[in-house]
Motif scaffolding. Structure first.
Motif, mmCIF file in Angstrom:
data_model
loop_
_atom_site.group_PDB
_atom_site.id
_atom_site.type_symbol
_atom_site.label_atom_id
_atom_site.label_comp_id
_atom_site.label_asym_id
_atom_site.label_seq_id
_atom_site.Cartn_x
_atom_site.Cartn_y
_atom_site.Cartn_z
ATOM 1 N N MET A 1 -2.608 5.265 6.056
ATOM 2 C CA MET A 1 -1.514 4.323 6.273
ATOM 3 C C MET A 1 -1.978 2.876 6.137
ATOM 4 O O MET A 1 -1.235 2.024 5.660
ATOM 5 C CB MET A 1 -0.895 4.556 7.660
ATOM 6 C CG MET A 1 -0.113 5.853 7.785
ATOM 7 S SD MET A 1 1.266 5.910 6.598
ATOM 8 C CE MET A 1 2.273 4.556 7.169
ATOM 9 N N ASP A 2 -3.211 2.592 6.582
ATOM 10 C CA ASP A 2 -3.727 1.231 6.444
ATOM 11 C C ASP A 2 -3.814 0.826 4.981
ATOM 12 O O ASP A 2 -3.534 -0.323 4.616
ATOM 13 C CB ASP A 2 -5.108 1.132 7.091
ATOM 14 C CG ASP A 2 -5.043 1.094 8.614
ATOM 15 O OD1 ASP A 2 -3.957 0.834 9.152
ATOM 16 O OD2 ASP A 2 -6.078 1.330 9.258
ATOM 17 N N LEU A 3 -4.212 1.784 4.123
ATOM 18 C CA LEU A 3 -4.317 1.491 2.699
ATOM 19 C C LEU A 3 -2.955 1.186 2.103
ATOM 20 O O LEU A 3 -2.791 0.224 1.342
ATOM 21 C CB LEU A 3 -4.961 2.673 1.975
ATOM 22 C CG LEU A 3 -5.240 2.490 0.487
ATOM 23 C CD1 LEU A 3 -6.266 1.384 0.270
ATOM 24 C CD2 LEU A 3 -5.735 3.788 -0.124
ATOM 25 N N LEU A 4 -1.949 1.990 2.452
ATOM 26 C CA LEU A 4 -0.592 1.776 1.928
ATOM 27 C C LEU A 4 0.002 0.494 2.492
ATOM 28 O O LEU A 4 0.654 -0.269 1.771
ATOM 29 C CB LEU A 4 0.289 2.976 2.280
ATOM 30 C CG LEU A 4 1.722 2.954 1.747
ATOM 31 C CD1 LEU A 4 1.716 2.909 0.224
ATOM 32 C CD2 LEU A 4 2.499 4.169 2.242
ATOM 33 N N ARG A 5 -0.229 0.244 3.765
ATOM 34 C CA ARG A 5 0.280 -0.973 4.390
ATOM 35 C C ARG A 5 -0.374 -2.217 3.780
ATOM 36 O O ARG A 5 0.283 -3.229 3.556
ATOM 37 C CB ARG A 5 0.017 -0.931 5.896
ATOM 38 C CG ARG A 5 0.634 -2.101 6.656
ATOM 39 C CD ARG A 5 0.203 -2.100 8.118
ATOM 40 N NE ARG A 5 0.630 -0.888 8.796
ATOM 41 C CZ ARG A 5 -0.201 0.067 9.226
ATOM 42 N NH1 ARG A 5 -1.505 -0.057 9.023
ATOM 43 N NH2 ARG A 5 0.260 1.139 9.840
ATOM 44 N N GLY A 6 -1.661 -2.118 3.505
ATOM 45 C CA GLY A 6 -2.368 -3.255 2.940
ATOM 46 C C GLY A 6 -1.967 -3.569 1.516
ATOM 47 O O GLY A 6 -2.165 -4.693 1.044
ATOM 48 N N ALA A 7 -1.438 -2.579 0.798
ATOM 49 C CA ALA A 7 -1.049 -2.803 -0.598
ATOM 50 C C ALA A 7 0.150 -3.737 -0.721
ATOM 51 O O ALA A 7 0.381 -4.303 -1.797
ATOM 52 C CB ALA A 7 -0.736 -1.465 -1.270
ATOM 53 N N PHE A 8 0.890 -3.915 0.375
ATOM 54 C CA PHE A 8 2.079 -4.777 0.339
ATOM 55 C C PHE A 8 2.006 -5.767 1.504
ATOM 56 O O PHE A 8 2.691 -5.609 2.514
ATOM 57 C CB PHE A 8 3.358 -3.937 0.423
ATOM 58 C CG PHE A 8 3.449 -2.884 -0.646
ATOM 59 C CD1 PHE A 8 3.903 -3.210 -1.915
ATOM 60 C CD2 PHE A 8 3.057 -1.575 -0.392
ATOM 61 C CE1 PHE A 8 3.981 -2.237 -2.904
ATOM 62 C CE2 PHE A 8 3.128 -0.609 -1.381
ATOM 63 C CZ PHE A 8 3.587 -0.939 -2.639
ATOM 64 N N PRO A 9 1.152 -6.790 1.379
ATOM 65 C CA PRO A 9 0.982 -7.752 2.477
ATOM 66 C C PRO A 9 2.227 -8.593 2.695
ATOM 67 O O PRO A 9 2.971 -8.895 1.759
ATOM 68 C CB PRO A 9 -0.202 -8.615 2.003
ATOM 69 C CG PRO A 9 -0.154 -8.522 0.508
ATOM 70 C CD PRO A 9 0.340 -7.137 0.198
ATOM 71 N N ASP A 10 2.439 -8.995 3.954
ATOM 72 C CA ASP A 10 3.567 -9.855 4.277
ATOM 73 C C ASP A 10 3.378 -11.254 3.710
ATOM 74 O O ASP A 10 4.343 -11.919 3.342
ATOM 75 C CB ASP A 10 3.749 -9.934 5.799
ATOM 76 C CG ASP A 10 4.072 -8.587 6.410
ATOM 77 O OD1 ASP A 10 4.686 -7.763 5.712
ATOM 78 O OD2 ASP A 10 3.709 -8.356 7.582
ATOM 79 N N ASN A 11 2.132 -11.702 3.667
ATOM 80 C CA ASN A 11 1.815 -13.046 3.205
ATOM 81 C C ASN A 11 0.592 -12.968 2.312
ATOM 82 O O ASN A 11 -0.493 -12.590 2.768
ATOM 83 C CB ASN A 11 1.560 -13.960 4.413
ATOM 84 C CG ASN A 11 1.440 -15.427 4.020
ATOM 85 O OD1 ASN A 11 0.905 -15.760 2.966
ATOM 86 N ND2 ASN A 11 1.952 -16.310 4.881
ATOM 87 N N ILE A 12 0.732 -13.311 1.043
ATOM 88 C CA ILE A 12 -0.379 -13.182 0.103
ATOM 89 C C ILE A 12 -1.495 -14.166 0.428
ATOM 90 O O ILE A 12 -2.688 -13.883 0.192
ATOM 91 C CB ILE A 12 0.122 -13.377 -1.344
ATOM 92 C CG1 ILE A 12 -0.986 -13.019 -2.340
ATOM 93 C CG2 ILE A 12 0.620 -14.784 -1.562
ATOM 94 C CD1 ILE A 12 -1.476 -11.604 -2.247
#
Length: 254
Positions: A1-12
């Motif tokens: 889940m961390d990998l999937l969550r990290g693929a779409f950051p809230d703030n680049i």
């Protein structure tokens, strides 16, 4: 889940200096049993997966509108060239820094002989695993898909492997790797410029082998893993070379 969550950051922008990751903590219940508590925390570092996904999306959109995005593309190319030149400049000074880094670590060891005896089995096992993958598995895969001589390919990548061994970093070796891939092995620049940066940050099969051996052979609460210089340097060298096999000229690489 961390990998999937990290693929779409809230703030680049935030992704360049931090990321959200799940922290696991052992907790005890009143009855004496234990359980693992999961907590989402913001940690330092950089979210490389999110940066890569964002870059790919931007690149795709820019390729769909080349005329409108031409000024931005020239700016990005100029920044890329500047970064490569800066890294090449830093590499000239890296041997001095590496010498003092390793000398300081060895000087801090109270009993060098005991430390080496404890780490001997780990080093031998890891080197054996890397050697099998480096000299048997990778050449077999390379030859199966390209029908080219893997020995000559290895020979052409020697400058990149030597730089990786000295700098202890796949990312710092990237300029040399790109030069070897494009000039020595005649790989299409469009392919190498996409695959090499991704491989330098995501291609972690050598790291997976190293950490699996550590988990199997070492009592991690008693031995500090960061003292294992020979193994660590070799799997960086291995990673920097193995990622270049992805840029050989076969359709799946793109």
């Amino acid at each position: 889940m961390d990998l999937l969550r990290g693929a779409f950051p809230d703030n680049i922008v935030q992704a360049t200096f931090g990321k959200h990751a799940t922290s696991l903590t052992n907790k005890s219940r009143p009855d004496g049993t234990t359980y693992i508590q999961r907590k989402l925390e913001f940690k330092g570092g950089y979210n490389m997966i999110g940066i890569i996904v964002f870059s790919i999306v931007c690149g795709v959109i820019m390729s769909l509108h080349p005329k409108e995005c031409e000024p931005l593309m020239k700016l990005i190319q100029a920044i890329n060239d500047l970064t490569m030149r800066l890294v090449q400049l830093i590499l000239w000074y890296s041997p001095v820094g590496i010498f003092f880094l390793i000398a300081g670590q060895f000087a801090g060891m109270e009993d060098l002989g005991q430390m080496m005896s404890q780490l001997g089995m780990l080093v031998v096992t890891t080197l054996a695993g890397i050697a099998i993958h480096f000299f048997i598995v990778l050449p077999a895969i390379f030859f199966a898909f390209t029908r080219r001589n893997p020995v000559s390919y290895y020979y052409n990548m020697l400058p990149a492997m030597a730089t990786a061994f000295g700098t202890d970093s796949s990312s710092a070796t990237m300029p040399v790797t790109l030069k070897c891939v494009e000039e020595n092995n005649n790989i299409d620049r469009r392919i190498s410029r996409f695959v090499i940066p991704v491989g330098a940050t995501i291609n972690m099969d050598g790291t997976a082998l190293y950490e699996a051996v550590c988990d199997s052979l070492l009592p991690l609460d008693k031995i500090i893993i960061s003292f294992i210089f020979p193994t660590k340097h070799l799997w960086y060298l291995y990673n920097s070379h193995s990622q270049t096999h992805l840029v050989s000229r076969w359709p799946a690489c793109s």
